[in-house]
Structures are given as structure tokens and as C-alpha cells.
Scaffold this motif. Structure first.
Motif, short mmCIF file in Angstrom:
data_model
loop_
_atom_site.label_atom_id
_atom_site.label_comp_id
_atom_site.label_asym_id
_atom_site.label_seq_id
_atom_site.Cartn_x
_atom_site.Cartn_y
_atom_site.Cartn_z
N ILE A 341 0.81 -1.22 0.00
CA ILE A 341 0.00 0.00 0.00
C ILE A 341 0.84 1.28 0.00
CG2 ILE A 341 -1.85 1.24 1.17
CD1 ILE A 341 -2.59 -1.45 -0.19
N PRO A 342 1.94 1.37 0.79
CA PRO A 342 2.72 2.62 0.74
C PRO A 342 3.28 2.93 -0.64
CG PRO A 342 3.27 1.36 2.70
CD PRO A 342 2.42 0.46 1.85
N MET A 343 3.83 1.91 -1.35
CA MET A 343 4.37 2.19 -2.67
C MET A 343 3.27 2.47 -3.68
SD MET A 343 6.95 2.75 -4.50
CE MET A 343 8.37 2.21 -3.54
N ILE A 344 2.11 1.82 -3.52
CA ILE A 344 0.98 2.12 -4.39
C ILE A 344 0.56 3.57 -4.20
CG2 ILE A 344 -1.49 1.65 -4.72
CD1 ILE A 344 -0.77 -1.31 -4.19
N ALA A 345 0.56 4.04 -2.95
CA ALA A 345 0.20 5.43 -2.68
C ALA A 345 1.19 6.38 -3.34
CB ALA A 345 0.13 5.66 -1.17
N VAL A 346 2.50 6.05 -3.25
CA VAL A 346 3.52 6.89 -3.88
C VAL A 346 3.28 6.96 -5.39
CG1 VAL A 346 5.97 7.04 -4.46
CG2 VAL A 346 5.28 6.54 -2.11
N ASN A 347 3.11 5.81 -6.03
CA ASN A 347 2.94 5.79 -7.47
C ASN A 347 1.64 6.45 -7.91
OD1 ASN A 347 5.37 4.55 -8.06
ND2 ASN A 347 4.55 2.49 -7.92
N SER A 348 0.57 6.23 -7.15
CA SER A 348 -0.70 6.87 -7.50
C SER A 348 -0.58 8.38 -7.42
CB SER A 348 -1.81 6.36 -6.57
OG SER A 348 -2.05 4.98 -6.76
N ALA A 349 0.11 8.87 -6.40
CA ALA A 349 0.29 10.31 -6.25
C ALA A 349 1.13 10.89 -7.37
CB ALA A 349 0.93 10.62 -4.90
N LEU A 350 1.97 10.06 -7.97
CA LEU A 350 2.81 10.51 -9.07
C LEU A 350 2.13 10.36 -10.43
CD1 LEU A 350 6.28 9.14 -7.93
CD2 LEU A 350 5.39 11.45 -7.71
N GLY A 351 0.86 9.92 -10.42
CA GLY A 351 0.10 9.86 -11.66
C GLY A 351 0.14 8.55 -12.39
N TYR A 352 0.63 7.48 -11.75
CA TYR A 352 0.63 6.17 -12.41
C TYR A 352 -0.79 5.65 -12.56
CZ TYR A 352 5.69 5.47 -12.26
OH TYR A 352 7.05 5.59 -12.47
N GLU A 353 -1.07 5.01 -13.70
CA GLU A 353 -2.34 4.36 -13.94
C GLU A 353 -2.13 2.86 -13.90
OE1 GLU A 353 -3.96 5.77 -17.59
OE2 GLU A 353 -4.19 7.84 -16.87
N TRP A 354 -3.07 2.17 -13.26
CA TRP A 354 -2.87 0.74 -12.96
C TRP A 354 -3.50 -0.14 -14.02
CZ3 TRP A 354 0.61 0.28 -9.35
CH2 TRP A 354 0.81 1.36 -8.47
N GLY A 355 -2.80 -1.21 -14.36
CA GLY A 355 -3.28 -2.17 -15.33
C GLY A 355 -3.24 -3.57 -14.76
N PRO A 356 -3.58 -4.58 -15.57
CA PRO A 356 -3.56 -5.96 -15.09
C PRO A 356 -2.13 -6.45 -14.88
CG PRO A 356 -3.98 -5.90 -17.44
CD PRO A 356 -4.00 -4.47 -16.97
N GLY A 357 -2.00 -7.59 -14.27
CA GLY A 357 -0.69 -8.17 -14.01
C GLY A 357 -0.79 -9.68 -13.91
N HIS A 358 -0.37 -10.22 -12.77
CA HIS A 358 -0.45 -11.67 -12.58
C HIS A 358 -0.54 -11.99 -11.09
CE1 HIS A 358 3.92 -10.84 -12.19
NE2 HIS A 358 3.85 -11.76 -11.26
N ARG A 359 -1.03 -13.18 -10.81
CA ARG A 359 -1.06 -13.71 -9.45
C ARG A 359 0.02 -14.76 -9.30
NH1 ARG A 359 -6.06 -11.95 -10.65
NH2 ARG A 359 -7.32 -11.08 -8.96
N ARG A 360 0.79 -14.66 -8.23
CA ARG A 360 1.81 -15.65 -7.97
C ARG A 360 1.20 -16.78 -7.15
NH1 ARG A 360 5.76 -12.79 -5.69
NH2 ARG A 360 5.49 -13.51 -3.56
#
Length: 388
Positions: A341-360
Motif C-alpha cells: 500500500i505505501p508504494m501504491i500510494a507513492v505511485n498513485s500520487a505521481l500519476g501512475y495508472e494501474w493495469g492488469p498483471g499476474h497472481r503468484r
């Protein structure tokens, strides 16, 4: 060969199967793969595996098995492999299963049985794999449980100020019928260990980068004033990776790590952005070039534990973004673990848009306390230790 009601499962034949495997991987994945690329990758690998057990009875060393489900006219209907590299955590084996698009998940069962039997016979404790996201919308960031909130989850950068997870964690079950295959794998004892999501951001030449905290000097690996900067970075990677919820593999030894993280394809020392204090590297954002000069990939963002909570991850990313944008790069790509969550908050605040990925995915093959007997002195290798 294993004869089944629906055909024959056999080992991969290097002499003839590369073109068919390249066609299968290209049809099932997001990128095109050539036979020459696959052959070149194999040529740098040891031809013979060397598997053994450590004093705790855990599998170590390297080795693999490759199986195919051959189709008519020389094609491949499916491919499966299980392997471990020297830097894979003791006891673990990674895996990959690929089927032609639309192929029923149940038809992959013989291949899944084959690689699982090999892992059992080799003495592995866990079988690792990945399954790409299927049918998920882009744009929402994950909540603390990794569930989609209003945008979509991210991939894996580190613990708050941690790491972009691009290490090879082992891929499993990539191919047609992802939703049905996930259900099948869970029914076979796999569990979802992490959810990695992709993210992209537009880089603007006028990006404003805040000044670093007092006592911090922002540099690059090319201009670092720290003694033995590469060695310091290796230690930083090891510390921050251990805190990363999306990180599966151990960071390899210095030489192997350097070859991959600092000297690999797309790596350049002036794109490894460092935060330094009194000759010590305390934070890093490492970026790679891609085939498109306007697009970069952020491999790793890490900050030492004692320096967290000061906004260094955000400062490093903005500093890197400004530098890259001034040199014509317009898009940054990365991956973040959905529970980070902390890194997601950093990236979201910097304008990153989220896409699909994968489940390990992880399957426990034997309990942690169940020690595998040590092989007789001099016995090395394991089932199918010789590369098929």
C-alpha cells in the motif's frame, strides 16, 4: 514418453521443437518470441543440472525438466517446465505451463502432473508459478487486501519504499482459459501468494522534483561519490527485497546480480538514481531502457530501513522522472505488489495508472519440518537433471 487418452506427453526436443515452442509462446503471451531467441537463451545455460540438498534437507543447486504435448503437423498444443536456478530460495522450484489459446484447462493436467512429479522426485518443498490476470479492467488501485478499489491493483515495488519486482519468480499456468485454470490449480492445492500489477505514468519535461532531505545528495551510479557503489547497491537490494511483499526469489550473489541488475539489457549507470549520505547509498531507483526510446521500465526502488519515512522514494522517482523526460522519455512502466500500500500510494500520487498483471501461486509439496534424506556422498543431480 507418457501415453495418454488424449495423446502423448514427451520431453522437449531441442533439435526440432524451438520453432513450435516460439509459435506457442507468441500465441499465448503478450510478446512475440523467436526460435533463435529461445535457442540463444538455452545456450548460456549449463547442459547438465546439479541438484543436491543443504544441511537442512532443502533442495539447492540448479536443474529443470521440459515437457510438451505435441500436436499434428509438428506443432505443440502445450508446454510445461519446472526448474530451479542457483539463486532460487532453498527448497523451491519454479514452473511454467502454456497451452494454445482457448485450450481447456483440464487438458493441461498431464503436463501439470509431470512437472509436479519431477519437483517431488527432486525433493522440492514448494512449487512456484504465476497466472496472468484475466478479464480485469485497468485503472483501479488495490486496497490492503489486494482487492480492486476504484482503479486496479499494482505490481511490486517494495515495502512502502521498497522494490519493483521484476525478478524471475517462476511462471506457471500461462495459457488459454485462465479463469478455469486458476480454479483447477487451487483445487490441486495451490494458493495465491501475491498479486502483482502493472502501472504506467506519463513523464513531463516540466516535472518538478522536490529538494532531497537535509544531508542527502542525489546522484547516479555514473556520478556516485560513494566507495564501491555497486557493492553498496547489492547490499541495499538484499535488505529492501527482504521487506518486499511481492518478492519471491533471493537476491543472487554479487557477480550474478551485477550482470542482471547493472549490466543487463537496457541497463545504464546514468539511469541508476541514488540517494547518498556521507558516502553511503541509502536509496535507489533503477531504470532500464526498452526497445522504444520513449519508454523506460523502473526495475527497482529501494530505501534502507533507517532512512524510511522521509519521502525518499517519492523524491528519487520524481528526480528520475525529470531527468528521463528531459532526454525524451515520455512513459515509465513498473510493477507493484497489490498489498504494498505505501508504494501504491507513492505511485498513485505521481500519476501512475494501474493495469492488469499476474497472481503468484505457491503449492506446498512437503511440510517445512519434513527433512528430505541426504543423498549418498557424491550423488548429485536428480530426476531429469540432464537437460532434455
Amino acid at each position: 514418453m507418457t501415453h495418454l487418452a488424449n495423446g502423448v506427453i514427451r520431453p522437449f526436443w531441442p533439435a526440432t521443437d524451438y520453432p513450435a515452442l516460439a509459435a506457442l509462446l507468441s500465441s499465448a503471451g503478450p510478446e512475440q518470441v523467436t526460435a533463435a531467441e529461445l535457442r540463444a537463451q538455452d545456450e548460456v545455460m549449463p547442459p547438465v543440472g546439479s541438484l543436491a540438498t543443504d544441511p537442512d534437507g532443502l533442495l539447492i543447486g540448479h536443474g529443470r525438466i521440459r515437457l510438451v504435448d505435441p500436436g499434428p503437423s509438428g506443432g505443440l498444443l502445450a508446454f510445461a517446465t519446472a526448474w530451479r536456478a542457483p539463486w532460487t530460495p532453498p527448497g523451491d522450484v519454479a514452473s511454467l505451463v502454456v497451452g494454445t489459446p482457448g485450450r481447456a484447462a483440464e487438458l493441461l493436467l498431464p503436463l501439470l502432473d509431470g512437472i509436479e512429479d519431477w519437483a517431488h522426485g527432486a525433493g522440492a518443498r514448494r512449487l512456484l508459478g504465476e497466472l496472468p490476470d484475466h478479464g480485469e479492467s485497468a485503472g483501479a488501485a488495490p486496497d490492503a487486501d489486494g482487492a480492486d478499489v476504484h482503479r486496479t491493483s499494482g505490481g511490486s515495488e517494495g515495502d512502502g519504499e521498497g522494490r519493483d519486482s521484476t525478478a524471475d519468480s517462476g511462471r506457471s499456468a500461462r495459457g488459454g482459459g485462465h479463469a478455469g485454470l486458476l480454479d483447477l490449480l487451487i483445487a490441486r492445492g495451490h494458493r495465491i501468494d501475491a498479486h502483482i500489477r502493472t502501472a504506467t505514468a506519463r513523464l513531463e519535461p516540466r516535472t518538478l522534483a522536490p529538494p532531497p532531505p537535509l544531508g542527502i545528495d542525489l546522484r547516479t551510479l555514473a556520478t556516485s561519490g560513494a566507495p564501491q557503489p555497486a557493492r553498496q547497491l547489492h547490499r541495499l537490494y538484499r535488505e529492501t527485497s527482504s521487506d518486499n511483499p511481492g518478492f519471491a526469489d533471493a537476491v543472487p550473489g554479487f557477480e550474478r546480480w551485477h550482470a542482471e541488475a547493472l549490466s543487463g539489457q537496457g541497463c545504464r549507470p546514468d539511469w541508476v538514481f541514488t540517494a547518498e549520505a556521507a558516502g553511503r547509498i541509502v536509496g535507489v531507483t533503477a531504470v532500464r531502457e526498452t526497445a522504444d526510446p520513449r519508454v523506460c521500465h523502473i526495475d527497482f526502488t529501494g530505501v534502507l530501513r533507517s532512512w524510511r519515512g522521509r519521502g525518499l522514494a517519492r523524491t528519487l522517482k520524481l528526480h528520475a522522472a525529470r531527468h528521463l523526460a528531459s532526454r525524451g522519455v515520455r512513459t515509465a512502466c513498473t510493477e507493484v505488489e497489490a498489498s504494498n500500500i505505501p508504494m501504491i500510494a507513492v505511485n498513485s500520487a505521481l500519476g501512475y495508472e494501474w493495469g492488469p498483471g499476474h497472481r503468484r501461486l505457491v503449492k506446498l509439496l512437503r511440510p517445512a519440518g519434513n527433512r528430505r534424506p541426504q543423498p549418498p556422498s557424491g550423488r548429485r543431480g536428480g530426476p531429469n537433471a540432464v537437460r532434455p
